[in-house]
Enzyme design. Sequence first.
Site, short mmCIF file in Angstrom:
data_model
loop_
_atom_site.label_atom_id
_atom_site.label_comp_id
_atom_site.label_asym_id
_atom_site.label_seq_id
_atom_site.Cartn_x
_atom_site.Cartn_y
_atom_site.Cartn_z
N HIS A 1 1.41 2.11 4.05
CA HIS A 1 0.45 3.23 4.16
C HIS A 1 0.59 3.80 5.57
CE1 HIS A 1 -3.35 5.36 4.53
NE2 HIS A 1 -3.59 5.18 3.24
N ARG B 1 -7.62 -0.96 -6.26
CA ARG B 1 -7.94 -2.31 -5.83
C ARG B 1 -9.12 -2.88 -6.62
NH1 ARG B 1 -5.17 -2.93 -0.63
NH2 ARG B 1 -3.72 -1.18 -0.80
N ASP C 1 -0.27 -0.62 -4.79
CA ASP C 1 -1.58 -0.12 -5.23
C ASP C 1 -1.54 1.29 -5.82
OD1 ASP C 1 -1.20 1.28 -2.82
OD2 ASP C 1 -3.34 1.24 -2.33
N ASN C 2 -0.47 2.03 -5.50
CA ASN C 2 -0.30 3.38 -6.07
C ASN C 2 1.05 3.91 -5.63
OD1 ASN C 2 -2.72 3.87 -3.68
ND2 ASN C 2 -0.78 4.96 -3.39
N LYS D 1 -5.51 -5.79 3.59
CA LYS D 1 -6.44 -4.67 3.41
C LYS D 1 -7.32 -4.84 2.17
CE LYS D 1 -6.11 0.12 1.87
NZ LYS D 1 -5.37 1.37 1.95
N CYS E 1 -6.05 4.21 -3.29
CA CYS E 1 -6.31 2.81 -2.90
C CYS E 1 -7.55 2.16 -3.52
CB CYS E 1 -6.45 2.71 -1.39
SG CYS E 1 -5.00 3.26 -0.49
N LYS F 1 1.86 9.74 -4.90
CA LYS F 1 0.47 9.29 -4.69
C LYS F 1 -0.50 10.44 -4.93
CE LYS F 1 -2.60 7.48 -1.10
NZ LYS F 1 -2.74 6.95 0.26
N ASP G 1 0.83 -1.20 0.00
CA ASP G 1 0.00 0.00 0.00
C ASP G 1 0.87 1.25 0.00
OD1 ASP G 1 -2.01 1.82 0.23
OD2 ASP G 1 -2.99 0.86 1.93
N ASP G 2 0.86 1.97 -1.09
CA ASP G 2 1.62 3.24 -1.21
C ASP G 2 3.13 3.02 -1.29
OD1 ASP G 2 -0.93 4.19 -0.78
OD2 ASP G 2 -0.43 5.47 0.93
N SER H 1 -8.34 1.34 5.16
CA SER H 1 -6.96 1.74 5.48
C SER H 1 -6.70 1.80 6.99
CB SER H 1 -6.67 3.12 4.88
OG SER H 1 -6.72 3.06 3.49
N HIS I 1 -10.60 -2.71 1.31
CA HIS I 1 -10.91 -1.35 0.87
C HIS I 1 -11.80 -1.26 -0.37
CE1 HIS I 1 -9.31 3.03 1.40
NE2 HIS I 1 -10.58 2.88 1.70
MG MG Z 1 -2.64 3.02 -1.44
#
Ligand code: MG
Length: 468
Positions: free
Chosen positions: A222, A81, A274-275, A131, A77, A301, A37-38, A156, A133
Amino acid sequence: MRKRHISRHMPVALILSLVLCAPVFAKPPNVVIIFTDDQGYGDVGCYGAEGYATPNLDKMAAEGARFTDFYVPAPVCTPSRGALMTGCYPMRIGLGYRVLFPYSKEGLNPDEVTLAELLKGAGYTTGMIGKWHLGHHKPFLPTRQGFDTFFGTPYSNDMNGYYYKSQNFLSPPLPLLRGEEIVESDPDQSLLTRRYTEEAVKYIRAHKDKPFFLYLAHNMPHMPIYPSDAFAGTTEHGRYGDVISEIDWSVGAIMKALEEAGVADNTLVIFTSDNGPVTGQRKSPDGPYQSGSAGPLRGRKNQTWEGGMGVPAIMRWPAKIPAGTVVKELATTMDILPTLAGIVGFSLPDVTIDGKNILPLMTGEAGAVSPHEVFYYYRDNRLQALRSGPWKLHLFRPEWKEKTETPLLFNLLKDRGETNDVAAEHPDVVRRLQGLAETARHELGDAVTGQVGSGVRPWGVFGPEAAG
Ligand code: MG
């Protein structure tokens, strides 16, 4: 305009209607997707990270394929996803609207056919850890979207006892779910990476005798970020380096579990994020820390510069992917679903899927080129940029103080950092990409121009308004 309606029976009907084709490979591979995540483009050793090492990810890349031009179709996110699970642009599945919050009533429409549902229909056991989301109300949970099991958080890790002023809504302490039940509130976040990894290892051991799909979506890095005690203070990049170092340990533990289970050779392991990263110095309850890096890419991001949507991507499948493969062609997380359709032999759902089969790229087939004529960079429901071949055209930059009417054009092959605007020298290219942008607006919509897409499907909405 939006059909606010949920049919709980539709996915089953759709799955039952799928006609299974003969698989491309005699024995379908296990599939493990590790989704962080991130984590930025520059946050892996073999992508140039400094101040900490990622030996397990680097080894995975050396033994498999490393992608240089791999994208997620959203810089945040939830939409990212949704794209991974459905093989579609977030706009197409109604999720092109920022991220979901603990007060949200929406989620991934259960009418959408997910990767988990497709693999389950093809005889796989399906497990998710981490996660989600894509909606925290029951009809949207992983267990209702194709996963046999789920252990993780519904959204998150910062959505933890937080007061959302605009909504006058105080979110509950972060829930940790097993299946559909909350088993802990506000879990110790320094243990999440380790606990998820232990669950993943257990899952692999328990399901090694038949094809399995494991989706491991780490909450880290994240923010707020937490390493466990074993990793705290072990790198030269502070807390962020410690957290990535622990994620790398996790990758190693999963690889070891696959080896010990005797299934590593025929397991496709995909690692990506995811980003793009949160960058610069960030605050945490324990003080400030340095955060992630997009490496040579511009932006971060939340943005449609390359750094917001270009992510590290590593794929290892010794049975089919030659060691040391480097893929420089454009590919995306949307491609994973249709690629697995080709590998495993399940039919795609009878709806438009934006992803393409990238198996020839993954396996390093000579002369293989990206199957995407164009890739669209949406920020929420606004079309901000698009890429076709080496060319990327920025149509609209919200962060510009002075609104410009002049698009920016970059040749990403020569200038991945997006520093040298060459629009004036290539009016023909600008015109061609503007034409492709019109196609996207017509099909997927664009809030910048006020267009509603003709090819979009509704998100799911939970509550009384969905009852009819
Ligand atoms: Mg993310």
